[in-house]
Write an enzyme that holds these catalytic residues in place. Sequence first.
Site, short mmCIF file in Angstrom:
data_model
loop_
_atom_site.label_atom_id
_atom_site.label_comp_id
_atom_site.label_asym_id
_atom_site.label_seq_id
_atom_site.Cartn_x
_atom_site.Cartn_y
_atom_site.Cartn_z
N CYS A 96 0.82 -1.21 0.00
CA CYS A 96 0.00 0.00 0.00
C CYS A 96 0.85 1.26 0.00
O CYS A 96 1.98 1.26 0.48
CB CYS A 96 -0.87 0.04 1.24
SG CYS A 96 -1.80 -1.45 1.56
N ARG A 149 4.76 0.04 -6.10
CA ARG A 149 4.76 -0.80 -4.91
C ARG A 149 3.79 -1.98 -5.04
O ARG A 149 3.82 -2.90 -4.23
CB ARG A 149 4.35 0.05 -3.69
CG ARG A 149 5.35 1.12 -3.37
CD ARG A 149 4.74 2.17 -2.48
NE ARG A 149 4.56 1.72 -1.12
CZ ARG A 149 5.34 2.06 -0.10
NH1 ARG A 149 6.36 2.83 -0.31
NH2 ARG A 149 5.10 1.63 1.10
N TRP A 200 -3.12 -2.64 -1.28
CA TRP A 200 -2.79 -4.04 -1.58
C TRP A 200 -3.53 -4.85 -0.54
O TRP A 200 -3.22 -4.80 0.65
CB TRP A 200 -1.28 -4.23 -1.49
CG TRP A 200 -0.81 -5.57 -1.95
CD1 TRP A 200 -0.64 -5.99 -3.24
CD2 TRP A 200 -0.44 -6.68 -1.12
NE1 TRP A 200 -0.19 -7.28 -3.26
CE2 TRP A 200 -0.07 -7.73 -1.98
CE3 TRP A 200 -0.40 -6.89 0.26
CZ2 TRP A 200 0.36 -8.97 -1.52
CZ3 TRP A 200 0.02 -8.14 0.73
CH2 TRP A 200 0.39 -9.16 -0.16
N ASN A 207 -1.66 2.02 5.84
CA ASN A 207 -0.79 0.90 5.39
C ASN A 207 -0.58 -0.01 6.59
O ASN A 207 -0.42 0.48 7.70
CB ASN A 207 0.58 1.41 4.96
CG ASN A 207 0.53 2.15 3.65
OD1 ASN A 207 -0.53 2.25 3.03
ND2 ASN A 207 1.67 2.68 3.23
N GLY A 208 -0.52 -1.31 6.36
CA GLY A 208 -0.23 -2.23 7.46
C GLY A 208 -1.47 -2.93 7.97
O GLY A 208 -2.49 -3.00 7.28
N GLU A 219 16.61 -18.11 -8.74
CA GLU A 219 16.19 -16.73 -9.01
C GLU A 219 15.53 -16.65 -10.39
O GLU A 219 14.52 -15.96 -10.56
CB GLU A 219 17.42 -15.81 -8.92
CG GLU A 219 17.26 -14.40 -9.47
CD GLU A 219 16.18 -13.57 -8.78
OE1 GLU A 219 15.56 -14.04 -7.83
OE2 GLU A 219 15.95 -12.43 -9.24
N LYS A 263 11.79 -15.31 -11.01
CA LYS A 263 11.50 -14.19 -11.92
C LYS A 263 10.44 -14.60 -12.94
O LYS A 263 9.50 -13.85 -13.21
CB LYS A 263 12.74 -13.79 -12.71
CG LYS A 263 13.78 -12.84 -12.24
CD LYS A 263 13.45 -11.49 -11.81
CE LYS A 263 12.80 -11.42 -10.45
NZ LYS A 263 13.69 -11.10 -9.37
N GLU A 272 6.91 -15.04 -11.31
CA GLU A 272 6.24 -13.85 -10.79
C GLU A 272 5.75 -12.91 -11.88
O GLU A 272 4.74 -12.24 -11.70
CB GLU A 272 7.09 -13.12 -9.74
CG GLU A 272 8.34 -12.47 -10.25
CD GLU A 272 9.09 -11.72 -9.13
OE1 GLU A 272 10.33 -11.67 -9.18
OE2 GLU A 272 8.43 -11.18 -8.23
N HIS A 316 17.03 -37.29 -8.59
CA HIS A 316 16.37 -37.70 -7.34
C HIS A 316 14.88 -37.35 -7.36
O HIS A 316 14.26 -37.26 -6.31
CB HIS A 316 17.08 -37.06 -6.16
CG HIS A 316 18.52 -37.45 -6.08
ND1 HIS A 316 18.92 -38.71 -5.72
CD2 HIS A 316 19.66 -36.78 -6.39
CE1 HIS A 316 20.24 -38.79 -5.78
NE2 HIS A 316 20.71 -37.63 -6.20
N LYS A 330 5.73 -4.48 -3.94
CA LYS A 330 7.16 -4.20 -3.98
C LYS A 330 7.78 -4.30 -2.59
O LYS A 330 8.87 -4.79 -2.43
CB LYS A 330 7.37 -2.79 -4.56
CG LYS A 330 8.83 -2.41 -4.75
CD LYS A 330 9.48 -3.21 -5.85
CE LYS A 330 10.97 -3.03 -5.94
NZ LYS A 330 11.62 -4.15 -6.64
C1 F6R Z 1 11.21 -10.88 -6.41
C2 F6R Z 1 11.14 -9.90 -5.36
C3 F6R Z 1 10.83 -10.35 -3.99
C4 F6R Z 1 11.70 -9.60 -2.96
C5 F6R Z 1 11.29 -9.98 -1.54
C6 F6R Z 1 12.18 -9.31 -0.51
O1 F6R Z 1 11.52 -10.30 -7.64
O2 F6R Z 1 11.31 -8.73 -5.59
O3 F6R Z 1 11.01 -11.73 -3.86
O4 F6R Z 1 13.04 -9.92 -3.20
O5 F6R Z 1 9.97 -9.59 -1.32
O6 F6R Z 1 12.11 -7.93 -0.58
P1 F6R Z 1 13.21 -7.01 0.07
O7 F6R Z 1 14.49 -7.27 -0.64
O8 F6R Z 1 12.71 -5.60 -0.13
O9 F6R Z 1 13.30 -7.39 1.52
#
Ligand code: F6R
Length: 613
Positions: free
Chosen positions: A2, A27, A75, A99-100, A485, A489, A492, A508, A608
């Site tokens: 949010c 975000r 969000w 927010n929260g 990773e 990517k 997501e 395995h 984000k």
């Molecule tokens: C994936 C992504 C998330 C963040 C995770 C941690 O592309 O962006 O998996 O890496 O939410 O976020 P931070 O680094 O802000 O603690």
Amino acid sequence: MCGIIGILGDGNVTERVIDGLRRLEYRGYDSAGIATLCDGNSLDRRRAKGKLKNLEEILENQTLDGIVGIGHTRWATHGEPTTENAHPHATEKVAVVHNGIIENFRDLREKLSAKGHQFLTETDTETIVHLITDYIDQGMSSREAAKAALSELHGAFALAIIFEGEDDLMIGARRGSPLVLGYGTNELQDKEMYLGSDAIALSHLTNRIAYLDEGDHVEITRNSVRVFDENGVVVSREIHTVNTDNGNIDKGNYNHFMMKEIYEQPTVVGQTIATLIDPLKGHVELPEMPFNLAEIKNVTIIACGTSYYAAMVAKYWMERLGRIKVDVDIASEFRYREPVMDDGGLSIFISQSGETADTLAALRYAKSQRQHILSILNVAKSSMERESDVVLHTHAGPEVGVASTKAFTCQLAILACFAIAHAKAAGKIDAEEENRLCIALSEVPARMAEVLNHDEAIQEMALEVAKARDVIYLGRGLEYPIAMEGALKLKEISYIHAEGYAAGEMKHGPIALIDKDVPIIVIAPSGRLYEKTVSNMQEVIARKGQVYFFTDIEGAKTDGEAAIATIALPMLDEFVTPILHAIPVQLLSYHVAVAKGTDVDQPRNLAKSVTVE
Ligand code: F6R
């Protein structure tokens, strides 16, 4: 997650609130809204499910004016992402953006319902509105009512509140979720004050920012600011001049922020390395550490998501180079496991935002276990920064695309420097080896720029991969976290199911998944583990798996023919290859997402900055 903006304006604020919300889109959100104090000092609001353009369409038909306004991108946590649940929430007397999470909202709601308050939504936020209204109904002033309500709320939140009949008052509160205060910068704006969930939300309005501390609440008028700390004592919070240059949150010539950020990597990784490596002396210079690096006996690295994969790479680096025991853990698991930690150990926290709720909670736990706390963070002045003993900053600049790209490679650059510095301090490598590794690291930005030349070839690959239902990524050693990773990517942003595996684990279990419809992305630069990974690749090919091979020039020469498509990346010291190999997996997921037409920068359901558990 949010986003909040509030403007105590000198003229109509609606457009500028919407502009602030646009800056917060990065975000991640699923509804948006605005409330203002209109003519006659009454509250009015507009809200819409989905993207900001839906709210803008509503505002075109049902205009909303006012010189005080609050806006929000939501969000969803409590209640679905509907227009009814969108913020601001309001009664006739109060409007709130939040927010929260309010943890005790059920109890409060029950009490207020018993007193006749009628709730129209499923949100926890609506409770705050009714609580404040209830106190006003009892005869309290707006300020007193807000203060009384705040003292009853449990949880982690940031709030901006405006009141019917009060065109020179806005109240903000920060507990567990960041909130900044903006001061009007020029003559015209001298009489304006702002609130934002981060400085980016206010970057079109001011660069004069004060960061509220944990537990603070603030009463703002156009001519006064009163900040109260968690004990209710009036305090002052320093005003910083921040660099939230509008250019940084512009897509420039790119179609998406993610692509812009992928292409920024040679620059920002170079900048980040330059903060710790002196190219003339050829060694790492860390800022002063509040502990003796040579005496650290064990290291625990904690993070979430992409930042966790950076932690996995660091484990390989530190164990191999510095011969030190390194545990890595996902923050959400670590925090509730209550792990045993030896006094005086080093705990490293990695986070782009510095606000991730689970990582922050894990940090607090480690602190309670008498660990030294080192954080690697991108956003300055974040909650984690305040609570760490020492911080190493990645210099990636604002990362707007929800999928982390440049922050990840900058985290790796910092971790590589730290691993070198630790190994040297612990006497596990000599000055010559340190120098060799620093040179290898300094070469990375230039090689990254070369990797970007493969963009078109990767785009072609992506057209095939986009047809798949499942994709598997394989890597060994330092490339195993890059496989993980790559899979994260892809899922997501393209919503294709993908898994990253250690190449040696294939037989395995996962090998059962291989058939002609499952693309397998193999990441294997030449070096110590190359032959072993290629053997696993051959096992996949023997079962008709469609292999896409990310290797280097040497690897492409010997085994490139075996794969459907091969990308020959520049040769580089084995130590630094994961930083380089992050780029092709980022580009692949980007192009697959574009081919599938998904929302690259704001993928569904994602945020984000994950400030809730
Ligand atoms: C994936 C992504 C998330 C963040 C995770 C941690 O592309 O962006 O998996 O890496 O939410 O976020 P931070 O680094 O802000 O603690």
